[in-house]
Structure formats: C-alpha cells, structure tokens
Design a protein around this motif. Structure first.
Motif: not given
Length: 299
Positions: A262-264, A269-270
């Motif tokens: 998992k990544l925050p 990227s926006p």
C-alpha cells in the motif's frame, strides 16, 4: 287498402371499448444486440492498435511482465502453480498465456497481443453498455476508457482478463437469453474469478443486485455456471494442495504482505489523485441516477 308503414329498425347500441394500449416491444436478444457491435468493434480494435504500436517496443514493468513471460513457460515444462512456484493471482491468465505460447512461441510480442485482446474485450463491453443509449455515446465512452487504459501499457496482466470477463458476465446477465443466459453469465463470472479471485466482492455485489428479483432457478443457474468456470482452480487445488493454494491466494497477500503493498493516497502524483476522486464522483453519480430512475418508475 292501407299501405303498411315501414318502421325503421331500432338503433343498435354501440358499446364503447377502451383503446387497447400498444404492447411494448420486447428488448432484442443478446445475439441481435451484439450484431451491430461488430463494425464499431473493428473500429475500436483498429484505433487502439494505432495508439499501441509504440507500446509494443516500450519496456513494461519488469516484475509484472517478467511473471507473465516466465510462469507460463514453466507451466509448459510441467510446473504447477502454487506448488512449484508462488503466485498471488488465479491460474486463468497463466494458462491462457501458456496456450498462446504453445501455439505461437514464447515471446514478448505474443504476450502483449494477449494483453491487447483483453483491452479490446474491455472496450467492447464498455461500448455495449454505453451504446444502449446511442452509437455516439458508445463510441465516445469507449474512446475515453481506451485513453485511460493506454498508459497502463500492453502487458497481459491478470486484472485485465478479470475485468473483461466480469463485464461480459454482467452484459449476458442483462441480455434477452432466457433462461440460459444466467448459466452463461455465471460461467463468465467464474472465469473472472479464475483470473483474480479478489474480484469476487465486486462480482457478488453487481450480480447479486441483478439476480435479487429473479426466481431461485436463475440464481441456481448462475451459481452452477460459476462453479463450472472455477473447475480448473478446483483441479489445481487437488493437485497442489489446499494449504498451498490458500497460502498463495489469501494468507500471504492479505494477511502478511498487504501492508507493504500500500502507498499513501496523496503520495501519488496530482493527476492520479484527481483521477481517483473523479472515479468516486462518477460512481456516486451513477448510484444517484439509478435511485432517481427507480423512484421515477415507482411514481
């Protein structure tokens, strides 16, 4: 002699009948609705090939594409998933690729052609859904989805096949083939689970809503079709062992390494964050539209 007077017959009472409402036309069956897809499908396949020419020579994700190149070749040499090598995904994609490699040879070109076929199947399903409201909407929606899929490259990954079979399962479930369509829809749902078992909750929710108001026979046919689609997994489980299969498909990916994968959300990227919230907004809009149409029909 008096002439007999001719009396006019009494007027007959004309019974006023209520106008018979026109019988609503039955929706065309699955085959009839699918015939008009073929020209647009050819157009979509040609269009995505034009955009995908550069992707054939572009390097993909090393680990993901390496898996779909090596594991099917191991299967051709007699290896068995979950027993001889570890994989967190269902066996469907690996065996489809193994069959393709058996026919055309082991190469990255063959692998990416299989991936392209998954994309075309997804776009055709999207076109079928949106095309019910018009050809222009169908083509526009398919082009938009194709634009979102192209950055994901052409590797033949398991999630692509799962999404393709899942979408076509829902299409068949809402078509006019009675009652055999429910068995075929269940079969396609089983094949989707054969690619990615973790797509199960999505299939249960979507198919459950479609079958909720159907008779028990339809639910039984759907379940029977899904069981037939999962027969290869049952066979592999009997050969590799239930413990090995559970470890590969559930214990390790869900309980042990899930946190490390998992990544925050806001670390992305926006543009990806914006795309994520656009997806949420589109899903909420679809639910709101469904509720509005349901209330409108009841009124």
């Amino acid at each position: 002699m008096m002439e007999a007077t001719q009396q006019s017959p009494p007027p007959r009472l004309i019974k006023k009948t209520q106008p018979v409402p026109p019988t609503p036309a039955e929706p065309p069956d699955f085959v009839a609705r699918s015939c008009w897809i073929l020209p647009a499908l050819v157009f979509l396949a040609a269009a995505i090939n034009v955009f995908a020419i550069a992707a054939y020579k572009k390097s993909g994700a090393f680990q993901d594409e390496g898996i779909v190149l090596v594991y099917p070749e191991l299967i051709l040499k007699g290896a068995l998933p979950y027993r001889d090598f570890e994989t967190f995904y269902g066996p469907g994609n690996l065996y489809v690729l193994a069959a393709a490699y058996r026919l055309f040879g082991v190469s990255i070109l063959v692998e990416r052609m299989v991936g392209l076929s998954y994309y075309v199947a997804i776009l055709a399903a999207v076109f079928h859904f949106a095309g019910r409201w018009g050809m222009i909407l169908g083509i526009g929606t398919s082009v938009m989805v194709g634009y979102l899929l192209l950055p994901l490259e052409l590797g033949a990954l398991a999630w692509q096949g799962a999404v393709a079979f899942g979408l076509w399962s829902l299409i068949v479930a809402t078509s006019g083939l009675e009652p055999k369509r429910h068995f075929l829809a269940g079969l396609l749902a089983g094949l989707a689970l054969l690619y990615r078992p973790d797509i199960g909750p999505a299939m249960i929710v979507s198919a459950g809503l479609l079958l909720f108001f159907r008779p028990a026979k339809s639910v039984g046919l759907f379940a029977a079709g899904a069981a037939v689609g999962l027969i290869p997994l049952f066979v592999i489980t009997s050969m590799a062992g239930l413990t090995n299969v559970l470890n590969n498909l559930f214990i390790y990916p869900v309980l042990h390494v899930n946190q490390g994968r998992k990544l925050p959300l806001f670390g992305a990227s926006p543009d990806l964050v914006a795309l994520f919230f656009l997806h949420l907004g589109a899903a909420l809009l679809a639910v709101a539209a469904a509720l509005f149409m349901t209330r409108k029909k009841k009124a």
